[in-house]
Design a protein around this motif. Structure first.
Motif, PDB file in Angstrom:
ATOM      1  N   LEU A 254       0.880  -1.154   0.000  1.00 20.32           N
ATOM      2  CA  LEU A 254       0.000   0.000   0.000  1.00 20.32           C
ATOM      3  C   LEU A 254       0.918   1.202   0.000  1.00 20.32           C
ATOM      4  CD1 LEU A 254      -2.758   1.311   0.204  1.00 20.32           C
ATOM      5  CD2 LEU A 254      -2.558   1.141   2.672  1.00 20.32           C
ATOM      6  N   LEU A 255       0.974   1.883  -1.113  1.00 13.12           N
ATOM      7  CA  LEU A 255       1.913   2.974  -1.286  1.00 13.12           C
ATOM      8  C   LEU A 255       1.169   4.287  -1.424  1.00 13.12           C
ATOM      9  CD1 LEU A 255       4.280   1.360  -3.909  1.00 13.12           C
ATOM     10  CD2 LEU A 255       4.618   1.490  -1.469  1.00 13.12           C
ATOM     11  N   CYS A 256       1.667   5.281  -0.760  1.00 12.69           N
ATOM     12  CA  CYS A 256       1.120   6.624  -0.891  1.00 12.69           C
ATOM     13  C   CYS A 256       2.247   7.545  -1.311  1.00 12.69           C
ATOM     14  CB  CYS A 256       0.538   7.119   0.427  1.00 12.69           C
ATOM     15  SG  CYS A 256      -0.880   6.161   0.945  1.00 12.69           S
ATOM     16  N   CYS A 257       2.010   8.333  -2.292  1.00  8.55           N
ATOM     17  CA  CYS A 257       3.044   9.219  -2.801  1.00  8.55           C
ATOM     18  C   CYS A 257       2.466  10.617  -2.929  1.00  8.55           C
ATOM     19  CB  CYS A 257       3.527   8.738  -4.161  1.00  8.55           C
ATOM     20  SG  CYS A 257       4.769   9.790  -4.907  1.00  8.55           S
ATOM     21  N   PHE A 258       3.164  11.567  -2.383  1.00 13.14           N
ATOM     22  CA  PHE A 258       2.780  12.956  -2.519  1.00 13.14           C
ATOM     23  C   PHE A 258       3.838  13.624  -3.384  1.00 13.14           C
ATOM     24  CE2 PHE A 258       1.187  11.392   1.501  1.00 13.14           C
ATOM     25  CZ  PHE A 258      -0.161  11.654   1.345  1.00 13.14           C
ATOM     26  N   SER A 259       3.526  13.843  -4.636  1.00 12.34           N
ATOM     27  CA  SER A 259       4.508  14.356  -5.582  1.00 12.34           C
ATOM     28  C   SER A 259       4.620  15.864  -5.504  1.00 12.34           C
ATOM     29  CB  SER A 259       4.112  13.996  -7.010  1.00 12.34           C
ATOM     30  OG  SER A 259       4.160  12.619  -7.191  1.00 12.34           O
ATOM     31  N   LEU A 260       5.829  16.345  -5.778  1.00 12.52           N
ATOM     32  CA  LEU A 260       6.003  17.777  -5.938  1.00 12.52           C
ATOM     33  C   LEU A 260       5.383  18.222  -7.255  1.00 12.52           C
ATOM     34  CD1 LEU A 260       9.652  18.173  -4.691  1.00 12.52           C
ATOM     35  CD2 LEU A 260       7.544  18.576  -3.432  1.00 12.52           C
ATOM     36  N   TYR A 261       5.695  17.496  -8.317  1.00 11.35           N
ATOM     37  CA  TYR A 261       5.084  17.735  -9.619  1.00 11.35           C
ATOM     38  C   TYR A 261       4.911  16.409 -10.335  1.00 11.35           C
ATOM     39  CZ  TYR A 261       6.412  22.576  -9.036  1.00 11.35           C
ATOM     40  OH  TYR A 261       6.556  23.834  -8.555  1.00 11.35           O
ATOM     41  N   ALA A 262       3.752  16.147 -10.834  1.00 11.47           N
ATOM     42  CA  ALA A 262       3.534  15.028 -11.736  1.00 11.47           C
ATOM     43  C   ALA A 262       3.544  15.636 -13.123  1.00 11.47           C
ATOM     44  CB  ALA A 262       2.228  14.322 -11.432  1.00 11.47           C
ATOM     45  N   GLY A 263       4.713  15.792 -13.682  1.00 10.61           N
ATOM     46  CA  GLY A 263       4.932  16.654 -14.822  1.00 10.61           C
ATOM     47  C   GLY A 263       4.216  16.280 -16.092  1.00 10.61           C
ATOM     48  N   GLU A 264       4.038  14.998 -16.356  1.00 10.46           N
ATOM     49  CA  GLU A 264       3.402  14.656 -17.613  1.00 10.46           C
ATOM     50  C   GLU A 264       1.924  15.026 -17.621  1.00 10.46           C
ATOM     51  OE1 GLU A 264       4.875  12.657 -15.560  1.00 10.46           O
ATOM     52  OE2 GLU A 264       3.882  10.740 -15.380  1.00 10.46           O
ATOM     53  N   PHE A 265       1.379  15.421 -16.468  1.00  5.38           N
ATOM     54  CA  PHE A 265      -0.012  15.838 -16.390  1.00  5.38           C
ATOM     55  C   PHE A 265      -0.145  17.352 -16.380  1.00  5.38           C
ATOM     56  CE2 PHE A 265       0.733  11.991 -13.878  1.00  5.38           C
ATOM     57  CZ  PHE A 265       0.193  11.094 -14.756  1.00  5.38           C
ATOM     58  N   GLY A 266       0.964  18.059 -16.480  1.00  2.15           N
ATOM     59  CA  GLY A 266       0.932  19.513 -16.492  1.00  2.15           C
ATOM     60  C   GLY A 266       2.079  20.046 -17.314  1.00  2.15           C
ATOM     61  N   GLU A 267       2.245  21.335 -17.312  1.00  2.00           N
ATOM     62  CA  GLU A 267       3.283  21.951 -18.119  1.00  2.00           C
ATOM     63  C   GLU A 267       4.536  22.258 -17.317  1.00  2.00           C
ATOM     64  OE1 GLU A 267       1.449  25.377 -19.729  1.00  2.00           O
ATOM     65  OE2 GLU A 267      -0.045  24.248 -20.850  1.00  2.00           O
ATOM     66  N   ARG A 268       4.575  21.914 -16.022  1.00  3.16           N
ATOM     67  CA  ARG A 268       5.667  22.327 -15.148  1.00  3.16           C
ATOM     68  C   ARG A 268       6.939  21.523 -15.341  1.00  3.16           C
ATOM     69  NH1 ARG A 268       1.501  22.312 -10.562  1.00  3.16           N
ATOM     70  NH2 ARG A 268       0.591  24.356 -10.766  1.00  3.16           N
TER      71      ARG A 268
ATOM     72  N   ILE B 162      -4.545  12.032  -9.509  1.00  3.58           N
ATOM     73  CA  ILE B 162      -3.737  13.207  -9.817  1.00  3.58           C
ATOM     74  C   ILE B 162      -4.591  14.459  -9.672  1.00  3.58           C
ATOM     75  CG2 ILE B 162      -2.279  14.319 -11.536  1.00  3.58           C
ATOM     76  CD1 ILE B 162      -2.778  11.064 -12.639  1.00  3.58           C
ATOM     77  N   SER B 163      -4.097  15.418  -8.874  1.00  2.00           N
ATOM     78  CA  SER B 163      -4.834  16.667  -8.683  1.00  2.00           C
ATOM     79  C   SER B 163      -4.534  17.636  -9.815  1.00  2.00           C
ATOM     80  CB  SER B 163      -4.465  17.299  -7.335  1.00  2.00           C
ATOM     81  OG  SER B 163      -3.199  17.909  -7.414  1.00  2.00           O
ATOM     82  N   HIS B 164      -5.290  18.716  -9.851  1.00  2.00           N
ATOM     83  CA  HIS B 164      -5.102  19.763 -10.851  1.00  2.00           C
ATOM     84  C   HIS B 164      -3.707  20.382 -10.757  1.00  2.00           C
ATOM     85  CE1 HIS B 164      -5.949  23.116 -13.470  1.00  2.00           C
ATOM     86  NE2 HIS B 164      -5.604  23.960 -12.505  1.00  2.00           N
ATOM     87  N   PHE B 165      -3.142  20.425  -9.554  1.00  2.00           N
ATOM     88  CA  PHE B 165      -1.825  21.029  -9.336  1.00  2.00           C
ATOM     89  C   PHE B 165      -0.679  20.063  -9.596  1.00  2.00           C
ATOM     90  CE2 PHE B 165      -4.807  23.253  -6.548  1.00  2.00           C
ATOM     91  CZ  PHE B 165      -4.697  24.520  -7.110  1.00  2.00           C
ATOM     92  N   GLY B 166      -0.977  18.808  -9.929  1.00  2.00           N
ATOM     93  CA  GLY B 166       0.062  17.827 -10.213  1.00  2.00           C
ATOM     94  C   GLY B 166       0.447  16.972  -9.030  1.00  2.00           C
ATOM     95  N   HIS B 167      -0.177  17.144  -7.874  1.00  2.00           N
ATOM     96  CA  HIS B 167       0.101  16.287  -6.730  1.00  2.00           C
ATOM     97  C   HIS B 167      -0.629  14.959  -6.916  1.00  2.00           C
ATOM     98  CE1 HIS B 167       0.662  20.401  -5.200  1.00  2.00           C
ATOM     99  NE2 HIS B 167       1.735  19.851  -4.658  1.00  2.00           N
ATOM    100  N   THR B 168       0.015  13.873  -6.483  1.00  2.00           N
ATOM    101  CA  THR B 168      -0.587  12.567  -6.692  1.00  2.00           C
ATOM    102  C   THR B 168      -0.681  11.775  -5.398  1.00  2.00           C
ATOM    103  OG1 THR B 168       1.472  11.388  -7.131  1.00  2.00           O
ATOM    104  CG2 THR B 168       0.418  12.449  -9.000  1.00  2.00           C
ATOM    105  N   LEU B 169      -1.569  10.819  -5.423  1.00  2.00           N
ATOM    106  CA  LEU B 169      -1.730   9.832  -4.371  1.00  2.00           C
ATOM    107  C   LEU B 169      -1.956   8.512  -5.092  1.00  2.00           C
ATOM    108  CD1 LEU B 169      -2.275   9.069  -1.372  1.00  2.00           C
ATOM    109  CD2 LEU B 169      -4.670   9.578  -1.822  1.00  2.00           C
ATOM    110  N   PHE B 170      -1.148   7.484  -4.762  1.00  2.00           N
ATOM    111  CA  PHE B 170      -1.333   6.223  -5.457  1.00  2.00           C
ATOM    112  C   PHE B 170      -1.262   5.047  -4.501  1.00  2.00           C
ATOM    113  CE2 PHE B 170       2.912   4.359  -5.574  1.00  2.00           C
ATOM    114  CZ  PHE B 170       3.751   5.442  -5.388  1.00  2.00           C
ATOM    115  N   PHE B 171      -1.832   3.937  -4.928  1.00  2.00           N
ATOM    116  CA  PHE B 171      -1.719   2.682  -4.198  1.00  2.00           C
ATOM    117  C   PHE B 171      -1.417   1.576  -5.190  1.00  2.00           C
ATOM    118  CE2 PHE B 171      -6.167   2.866  -5.387  1.00  2.00           C
ATOM    119  CZ  PHE B 171      -6.440   1.573  -5.787  1.00  2.00           C
ATOM    120  N   GLU B 172      -0.731   0.530  -4.701  1.00  2.00           N
ATOM    121  CA  GLU B 172      -0.364  -0.605  -5.537  1.00  2.00           C
ATOM    122  C   GLU B 172      -0.641  -1.899  -4.800  1.00  2.00           C
ATOM    123  OE1 GLU B 172       3.776  -0.039  -6.366  1.00  2.00           O
ATOM    124  OE2 GLU B 172       3.365   1.411  -7.937  1.00  2.00           O
TER     125      GLU B 172
END
Length: 167
Positions: A8-22, A141-151
């Motif tokens: 059970l993995l949780c990830c809080f990304s700084l930027y999920a870049g492929e989903f935004g322009e950052r 994936i949020s609008h700001f590029g932050h993510t939460l995932f589980f595996e």
């Protein structure tokens, strides 16, 4: 059951870049539970991002406790580096966007890693450890590029020598 890893993995990304322009790079921290307990730092980047399909690679540094000698107690510590390749479908949902996640990405993954293992029985000898696993995951994936995932997945692992000879 010892060979299967329930993650059970949780990830809080700084930027999920492929989903935004950052940026095309994501950086996050995660925790896992199951046959092994621990956490790590993950650096991910997009190898291919189409309009629907995405291919990502992630490199992680992880520390986790494992049940090596019995199924009841955690008796060893693993420090390792792992590489994960994931293939997913990027999609959106009006239901998920109402709670702040505009996109979600179900995916399959293949992972492998190498590490050093220390046991409670013998502190002087360091064993080498490798692992191969596969499974499925789901990323929000949020609008700001932050993510939460589980595996959820499983795999096999191997030590360089027999742990019975160490005690």
């Amino acid at each position: 059951m010892k060979k299967y890893l329930l993650l059970l993995l949780c990830c809080f990304s700084l930027y999920a870049g492929e989903f935004g322009e950052r940026s095309n790079i994501s950086l996050g921290v995660y925790a896992n539970t199951g046959a092994s307990m621990g956490g790590g730092v993950e650096l991910g980047f997009s190898l291919f991002q189409g309009s629907l399909i995405s291919l990502r690679n992630s490199i992680s540094f992880e520390s986790k406790a494992s049940k090596l000698f019995n199924d009841k107690n955690f008796d060893s510590q693993i420090f390792g580096i792992f590489d994960k390749l994931s293939l997913g479908i990027l999609t959106g949902s009006t239901i998920a966007s109402s709670i702040g996640f505009e996109y979600f990405r179900p995916y399959v993954y293949l992972s492998g890693g190498y590490g050093l293992l220390h046991t409670k029985e013998n502190f002087t000898q360091t064993l080498q450890y490798w692992e191969v696993s596969a499974g499925i995951g789901h990323e929000f994936i949020s609008h700001f590029g932050h993510t939460l995932f589980f595996e959820l997945g499983g795999g096999v692992d191997k030590l360089t020598s027999n742990p019975a000879t160490l005690s």
